[in-house]
Write a protein that holds these residues in place. Structure first.
Motif, PDB file in Angstrom:
ATOM      1  N   VAL A 105       0.618   7.946  -8.197  1.00  0.00           N
ATOM      2  CA  VAL A 105      -0.038   7.038  -9.132  1.00  0.00           C
ATOM      3  C   VAL A 105       0.992   6.160  -9.824  1.00  0.00           C
ATOM      4  O   VAL A 105       0.826   4.941  -9.967  1.00  0.00           O
ATOM      5  CB  VAL A 105      -0.864   7.819 -10.170  1.00  0.00           C
ATOM      6  CG1 VAL A 105      -1.397   6.886 -11.254  1.00  0.00           C
ATOM      7  CG2 VAL A 105      -2.015   8.552  -9.497  1.00  0.00           C
ATOM      8  N   ARG A 106       2.098   6.758 -10.259  1.00  0.00           N
ATOM      9  CA  ARG A 106       3.152   5.992 -10.937  1.00  0.00           C
ATOM     10  C   ARG A 106       3.687   4.893 -10.023  1.00  0.00           C
ATOM     11  O   ARG A 106       3.829   3.730 -10.441  1.00  0.00           O
ATOM     12  CB  ARG A 106       4.285   6.923 -11.345  1.00  0.00           C
ATOM     13  CG  ARG A 106       5.450   6.188 -12.015  1.00  0.00           C
ATOM     14  CD  ARG A 106       6.666   7.067 -12.188  1.00  0.00           C
ATOM     15  NE  ARG A 106       6.387   8.195 -13.052  1.00  0.00           N
ATOM     16  CZ  ARG A 106       6.424   9.464 -12.682  1.00  0.00           C
ATOM     17  NH1 ARG A 106       6.723   9.757 -11.408  1.00  0.00           N
ATOM     18  NH2 ARG A 106       6.163  10.432 -13.522  1.00  0.00           N
ATOM     19  N   GLU A 107       3.987   5.241  -8.788  1.00  0.00           N
ATOM     20  CA  GLU A 107       4.543   4.253  -7.868  1.00  0.00           C
ATOM     21  C   GLU A 107       3.541   3.155  -7.565  1.00  0.00           C
ATOM     22  O   GLU A 107       3.892   1.969  -7.500  1.00  0.00           O
ATOM     23  CB  GLU A 107       4.989   4.954  -6.578  1.00  0.00           C
ATOM     24  CG  GLU A 107       6.176   5.888  -6.785  1.00  0.00           C
ATOM     25  CD  GLU A 107       6.398   6.830  -5.612  1.00  0.00           C
ATOM     26  OE1 GLU A 107       5.770   6.610  -4.541  1.00  0.00           O
ATOM     27  OE2 GLU A 107       7.186   7.786  -5.745  1.00  0.00           O
ATOM     28  N   GLN A 108       2.266   3.539  -7.386  1.00  0.00           N
ATOM     29  CA  GLN A 108       1.239   2.553  -7.083  1.00  0.00           C
ATOM     30  C   GLN A 108       1.092   1.538  -8.218  1.00  0.00           C
ATOM     31  O   GLN A 108       1.084   0.326  -7.998  1.00  0.00           O
ATOM     32  CB  GLN A 108      -0.101   3.258  -6.840  1.00  0.00           C
ATOM     33  CG  GLN A 108      -1.284   2.312  -6.651  1.00  0.00           C
ATOM     34  CD  GLN A 108      -1.133   1.461  -5.413  1.00  0.00           C
ATOM     35  OE1 GLN A 108      -0.815   1.970  -4.337  1.00  0.00           O
ATOM     36  NE2 GLN A 108      -1.356   0.168  -5.541  1.00  0.00           N
ATOM     37  N   GLY A 221       4.211   6.878   2.023  1.00  0.00           N
ATOM     38  CA  GLY A 221       3.610   6.038   1.000  1.00  0.00           C
ATOM     39  C   GLY A 221       4.539   4.917   0.609  1.00  0.00           C
ATOM     40  O   GLY A 221       5.147   4.265   1.466  1.00  0.00           O
ATOM     41  N   HIS A 222       4.694   4.714  -0.699  1.00  0.00           N
ATOM     42  CA  HIS A 222       5.475   3.585  -1.172  1.00  0.00           C
ATOM     43  C   HIS A 222       6.949   3.689  -0.822  1.00  0.00           C
ATOM     44  O   HIS A 222       7.612   2.665  -0.617  1.00  0.00           O
ATOM     45  CB  HIS A 222       5.302   3.450  -2.687  1.00  0.00           C
ATOM     46  CG  HIS A 222       3.959   2.934  -3.080  1.00  0.00           C
ATOM     47  ND1 HIS A 222       2.887   3.767  -3.279  1.00  0.00           N
ATOM     48  CD2 HIS A 222       3.507   1.677  -3.268  1.00  0.00           C
ATOM     49  CE1 HIS A 222       1.830   3.039  -3.600  1.00  0.00           C
ATOM     50  NE2 HIS A 222       2.168   1.769  -3.593  1.00  0.00           N
ATOM     51  N   ALA A 251       6.319   5.618  10.628  1.00  0.00           N
ATOM     52  CA  ALA A 251       5.431   5.494   9.473  1.00  0.00           C
ATOM     53  C   ALA A 251       3.971   5.367   9.909  1.00  0.00           C
ATOM     54  O   ALA A 251       3.082   5.993   9.320  1.00  0.00           O
ATOM     55  CB  ALA A 251       5.837   4.281   8.637  1.00  0.00           C
ATOM     56  N   VAL A 252       3.718   4.579  10.934  1.00  0.00           N
ATOM     57  CA  VAL A 252       2.347   4.422  11.442  1.00  0.00           C
ATOM     58  C   VAL A 252       1.807   5.741  11.973  1.00  0.00           C
ATOM     59  O   VAL A 252       0.642   6.093  11.748  1.00  0.00           O
ATOM     60  CB  VAL A 252       2.304   3.334  12.540  1.00  0.00           C
ATOM     61  CG1 VAL A 252       0.974   3.360  13.280  1.00  0.00           C
ATOM     62  CG2 VAL A 252       2.535   1.962  11.920  1.00  0.00           C
ATOM     63  N   MET A 260      -0.319  -1.469   5.454  1.00  0.00           N
ATOM     64  CA  MET A 260       1.013  -2.004   5.214  1.00  0.00           C
ATOM     65  C   MET A 260       2.000  -1.532   6.277  1.00  0.00           C
ATOM     66  O   MET A 260       2.861  -2.296   6.730  1.00  0.00           O
ATOM     67  CB  MET A 260       1.506  -1.591   3.825  1.00  0.00           C
ATOM     68  CG  MET A 260       2.844  -2.203   3.438  1.00  0.00           C
ATOM     69  SD  MET A 260       2.826  -3.996   3.377  1.00  0.00           S
ATOM     70  CE  MET A 260       1.946  -4.255   1.831  1.00  0.00           C
ATOM     71  N   PHE A 261       1.872  -0.284   6.705  1.00  0.00           N
ATOM     72  CA  PHE A 261       2.755   0.209   7.761  1.00  0.00           C
ATOM     73  C   PHE A 261       2.522  -0.570   9.057  1.00  0.00           C
ATOM     74  O   PHE A 261       3.458  -0.874   9.803  1.00  0.00           O
ATOM     75  CB  PHE A 261       2.525   1.697   7.995  1.00  0.00           C
ATOM     76  CG  PHE A 261       3.020   2.578   6.869  1.00  0.00           C
ATOM     77  CD1 PHE A 261       3.848   2.068   5.877  1.00  0.00           C
ATOM     78  CD2 PHE A 261       2.661   3.924   6.798  1.00  0.00           C
ATOM     79  CE1 PHE A 261       4.311   2.864   4.832  1.00  0.00           C
ATOM     80  CE2 PHE A 261       3.117   4.730   5.764  1.00  0.00           C
ATOM     81  CZ  PHE A 261       3.938   4.199   4.780  1.00  0.00           C
TER      82      PHE A 261
END
Length: 414
Positions: A105-108, A221-222, A251-252, A260-261
């Motif tokens: 959540v923080r990174e998003q 994720g991020h 990543a995919v 995004m990946f």
């Protein structure tokens, strides 16, 4: 009647209604879920109330509570895109998210809202002031991390590589974050800054990338996205496209539904000049984006379409260059055939001249021997034979020497 008590009851009623509406859309499709969550977030924002519920995931597709809180904080950042808002958001995250989803959540929110509000950069003095306001408060390091990531998100979106590296390594916020500076997301952002900077080495950037990537292996994720983004915008280096393609493929495979990946993988194929494969993955990214609840969908859609146009243009340019290359090759082959034909003709001409010259010399010499002198017939025949043999040897020497010289030159050209 006690006015303050009435306000409290009103706030409690609002929060009860909020929870009831969000519970009602659990299990709905992403469009309905996003619409209701957005309406609830708007009502909370207009009433001046922060969401009063717990967020247990960072899933845009299925969690209406997360989506509602996301929409609410997006409005707060739009009203005041400052470190003060980031600090308020950090405190809310600390109080209203479970430990299992807190980092996500923080990174998003920090990076996402930093991207949206990238035009509102703060000075180094303002960041230092934000750090001083946190000093001595409970959980200062974790709160500082959120504010640090928010401002790093702005610098990343503006490709301010050296400023980003300075904020992440030498700012008061970074110092206050303490051990959190070794978290994977910070390492990933530092690798992004190092890849784009012309004052830091590629080896340093790759070392940071390896550390961040290893730490994110079990939590795609991020972190992975920032790492891939850094490779994509890096100062060019040998093997850049191949490395990006390998990591983007990983990543995919770890998160097939992440648009995004897919976009990063399309970028990698574009760098490797594999334009058809790049279009396949770019179209897949667009399809995934259309079904996602990403809060910056319009911005991402514009970015994806710009990349798609670039890939198509590169594909068309490559096709034209291939066509021109084919024409040049065919022309070169024709020129080579013509050169060989002219070369052979020149050789044949030299040989013909040698033979013709020998024949004329023999004829002239034969006439002189035949028409003049007092030699007997047998002597004249021997003389003619010797003359003919000598001229024949001369002609053969000319032809053989020409063949030997031209053969050596032909081998050298090959």
């Amino acid at each position: 009647m006690d006015t303050s008590a009435a306000y409290v009851r009103g706030d409690e009623q609002l929060h009860e209604q909020t929870r009831a509406r969000l519970v009602a859309v659990v299990g709905s499709d992403a469009a309905d879920l996003g619409r209701v969550a957005g309406e609830v977030a708007h009502r909370l924002h207009e009433s001046g109330q922060e969401p009063d519920f717990e967020v247990r995931s960072a899933d845009f597709a299925t969690d209406p509570f997360f989506v509602c809180a996301d929409r609410y904080w997006r409005r707060r950042f739009a009203d005041s895109p400052s470190s003060a808002t980031a600090l308020a958001c950090a405190r809310w995250i600390a109080a209203h998210t479970t430990a299992g989803c807190r980092s996500a959540v923080r990174e998003q929110w920090a990076l996402g809202n930093g991207f949206i509000n990238r035009s509102h950069l703060e000075t180094r003095e303002q960041l230092d002031e934000a750090a001083r306001a946190l000093t001595g408060t409970p959980e200062a390091a974790e709160l500082a991390l959120t504010v640090l990531l928010y401002n790093a998100g702005k610098l990343r979106a503006n490709f301010a590589f050296d400023d980003l590296n300075a904020v992440l390594t030498a700012s008061a916020l970074a110092t206050l974050a303490g051990a959190h500076r070794n978290e994977a997301i910070v390492l990933a952002l530092r690798s992004f800054a190092a890849f784009g900077s012309r004052s830091l080495t590629t080896e340093h950037a790759r070392d940071l990338l390896d550390r961040a990537w290893a730490a994110a292996a079990d939590r795609p994720g991020h972190v992975m996205d920032v790492c891939l983004n850094g490779l994509a915008v890096s100062v060019p280096f040998d093997g850049q496209g191949e490395l990006l393609r390998r990591l983007a493929q990983e990543a995919v495979e770890s998160a097939p539904g992440n648009h995004m990946f897919r976009f990063r993988l399309a970028t990698a194929h574009h760098l490797c000049a594999d334009h058809d494969e790049a279009l396949v993955h770019l179209d897949a990214a667009l399809a995934l984006l259309a079904r996602s609840g990403a809060f910056s969908r319009e911005l991402l859609l514009e970015q994806y379409l710009v990349k798609r146009d670039a890939i198509q243009e590169a594909r068309l340019r490559a096709a034209r260059e291939a066509e021109h290359e084919g024409r040049w090759q065919r022309q070169d082959a024709a020129n080579a055939d013509l050169e060989r034909a002219m070369h052979r003709s020149s050789i044949r001409a030299v040989e013909l001249v040698a033979v013709f010259t020998s024949a004329i010399a023999f004829a002239v010499g034969s006439l002189q021997v035949t028409l003049s002198g007092t030699l007997k017939l047998r002597e004249r025949l021997w003389l003619l034979t010797a003359l003919g043999a000598g001229l024949a040897v001369f002609a053969l020497l000319i032809v053989g020497g020409t063949w030997l010289i031209t053969r050596t030159r032909t081998r050298t050209r090959r």
